[in-house]
Design a protein around this motif. Sequence first.
Motif, PDB file in Angstrom:
ATOM      1  N   UNK A  37      35.657  78.129  36.696  1.00 40.73           N
ATOM      2  CA  UNK A  37      35.414  76.550  37.023  1.00 40.73           C
ATOM      3  C   UNK A  37      33.774  76.404  37.613  1.00 40.73           C
ATOM      4  N   UNK A  38      33.093  77.506  37.606  1.00 44.51           N
ATOM      5  CA  UNK A  38      31.552  77.352  38.146  1.00 44.51           C
ATOM      6  C   UNK A  38      30.938  76.821  37.110  1.00 44.51           C
ATOM      7  N   UNK A  39      29.969  75.908  37.795  1.00 46.80           N
ATOM      8  CA  UNK A  39      28.949  75.253  36.797  1.00 46.80           C
ATOM      9  C   UNK A  39      27.794  76.185  36.699  1.00 46.80           C
ATOM     10  N   UNK A  67      35.433  72.615  32.467  1.00 43.12           N
ATOM     11  CA  UNK A  67      34.600  71.464  33.157  1.00 43.12           C
ATOM     12  C   UNK A  67      35.474  70.858  34.078  1.00 43.12           C
ATOM     13  N   UNK A  68      35.289  69.625  34.313  1.00 44.04           N
ATOM     14  CA  UNK A  68      36.085  68.964  35.204  1.00 44.04           C
ATOM     15  C   UNK A  68      37.700  68.627  34.864  1.00 44.04           C
ATOM     16  N   UNK A  69      37.830  68.873  33.500  1.00 38.23           N
ATOM     17  CA  UNK A  69      39.132  68.587  33.084  1.00 38.23           C
ATOM     18  C   UNK A  69      39.934  69.920  33.101  1.00 38.23           C
ATOM     19  N   UNK A  70      40.137  70.216  34.349  1.00 37.30           N
ATOM     20  CA  UNK A  70      41.057  71.706  34.524  1.00 37.30           C
ATOM     21  C   UNK A  70      42.720  71.480  34.007  1.00 37.30           C
ATOM     22  N   UNK A  71      43.083  70.570  34.292  1.00 36.71           N
ATOM     23  CA  UNK A  71      44.326  70.244  33.488  1.00 36.71           C
ATOM     24  C   UNK A  71      44.443  70.575  32.257  1.00 36.71           C
ATOM     25  N   UNK A  84      47.624  82.932  33.645  1.00 37.85           N
ATOM     26  CA  UNK A  84      46.446  82.112  33.686  1.00 37.85           C
ATOM     27  C   UNK A  84      45.886  82.543  34.929  1.00 37.85           C
ATOM     28  N   UNK A  85      44.546  82.882  35.257  1.00 34.49           N
ATOM     29  CA  UNK A  85      44.002  83.008  36.389  1.00 34.49           C
ATOM     30  C   UNK A  85      42.997  82.056  36.631  1.00 34.49           C
ATOM     31  N   UNK A  86      42.924  80.950  37.609  1.00 37.20           N
ATOM     32  CA  UNK A  86      41.933  80.165  37.795  1.00 37.20           C
ATOM     33  C   UNK A  86      41.188  80.517  38.960  1.00 37.20           C
ATOM     34  N   UNK A 112      42.770  61.124  40.109  1.00 38.47           N
ATOM     35  CA  UNK A 112      43.382  61.214  38.553  1.00 38.47           C
ATOM     36  C   UNK A 112      43.472  62.825  38.126  1.00 38.47           C
ATOM     37  N   UNK A 113      42.280  63.304  38.317  1.00 34.92           N
ATOM     38  CA  UNK A 113      42.359  64.735  38.032  1.00 34.92           C
ATOM     39  C   UNK A 113      42.963  65.552  38.615  1.00 34.92           C
ATOM     40  N   UNK A 114      43.373  65.366  39.862  1.00 31.46           N
ATOM     41  CA  UNK A 114      44.234  66.054  40.741  1.00 31.46           C
ATOM     42  C   UNK A 114      45.705  65.955  40.236  1.00 31.46           C
ATOM     43  N   UNK A 115      45.893  64.790  40.274  1.00 27.48           N
ATOM     44  CA  UNK A 115      47.265  64.228  39.842  1.00 27.48           C
ATOM     45  C   UNK A 115      47.600  65.086  38.365  1.00 27.48           C
ATOM     46  N   UNK A 116      46.712  65.123  37.185  1.00 27.38           N
ATOM     47  CA  UNK A 116      46.802  65.674  36.088  1.00 27.38           C
ATOM     48  C   UNK A 116      46.881  67.155  36.301  1.00 27.38           C
ATOM     49  N   UNK A 117      46.268  67.754  37.083  1.00 31.33           N
ATOM     50  CA  UNK A 117      46.323  69.087  37.442  1.00 31.33           C
ATOM     51  C   UNK A 117      47.773  69.690  37.866  1.00 31.33           C
TER      52      UNK A 117
END
Length: 184
Positions: A37-39, A67-71, A84-86, A112-117
């Motif tokens: 997840x690192x930029x 990117x920001x769409x981790x879900x 899967x290792x995050x 919204x991203x947290x809910x999707x994740x």
Amino acid sequence: MTPRDLTFVLGGARSGKSVHAERLADSSTLPVTYIATARVSDDVEFSARIAHHRERRPAHWALHEAGVDLAGAVAQVDAPGHCILIDCLTLWLANLLCPAEGEAVSLDRYHAQVTALEAAFVDAHSKLIVVSNEIGLGVVPLGAATRLYVDELGRLNQRIAALSTQATMMVAGLPLALKTAGAA
């Protein structure tokens, strides 16, 4: 339906959380996809940290840079009989709350991203190992942006811990079981 298998690994900086998570993934004997997840930036020191992580991982693991769409990244690589290792939610959150190139911070987008994740984790067929920092053990930070980050990471960690089947806190390289499989 396969029950969820989500291991949450928390710890402070240099606590051994990534190494522990990598050992768990390797010992699963399943094919592993590492979601980073690192930029990547021009920061020389941070680039060295990323390189250290890359060198330590087995060459046969698949890599997915999210990117920001981790879900979406989780859904893309999810498969039965897979791990899967995050690594890590801390940097993912920083990407959302401190966007690149002067984009405005959107708490609605973040929520919204947290809910999707969460939904992606609930729906996953893979064994999931998720790494995050525990940064809320110190004093209340100065500055509204820093307080927001610390507060939101604490809330995010609580939500993922609630979904997890196992949770481990790393301190000085030692794993401390916070939640074991079958425990509520």
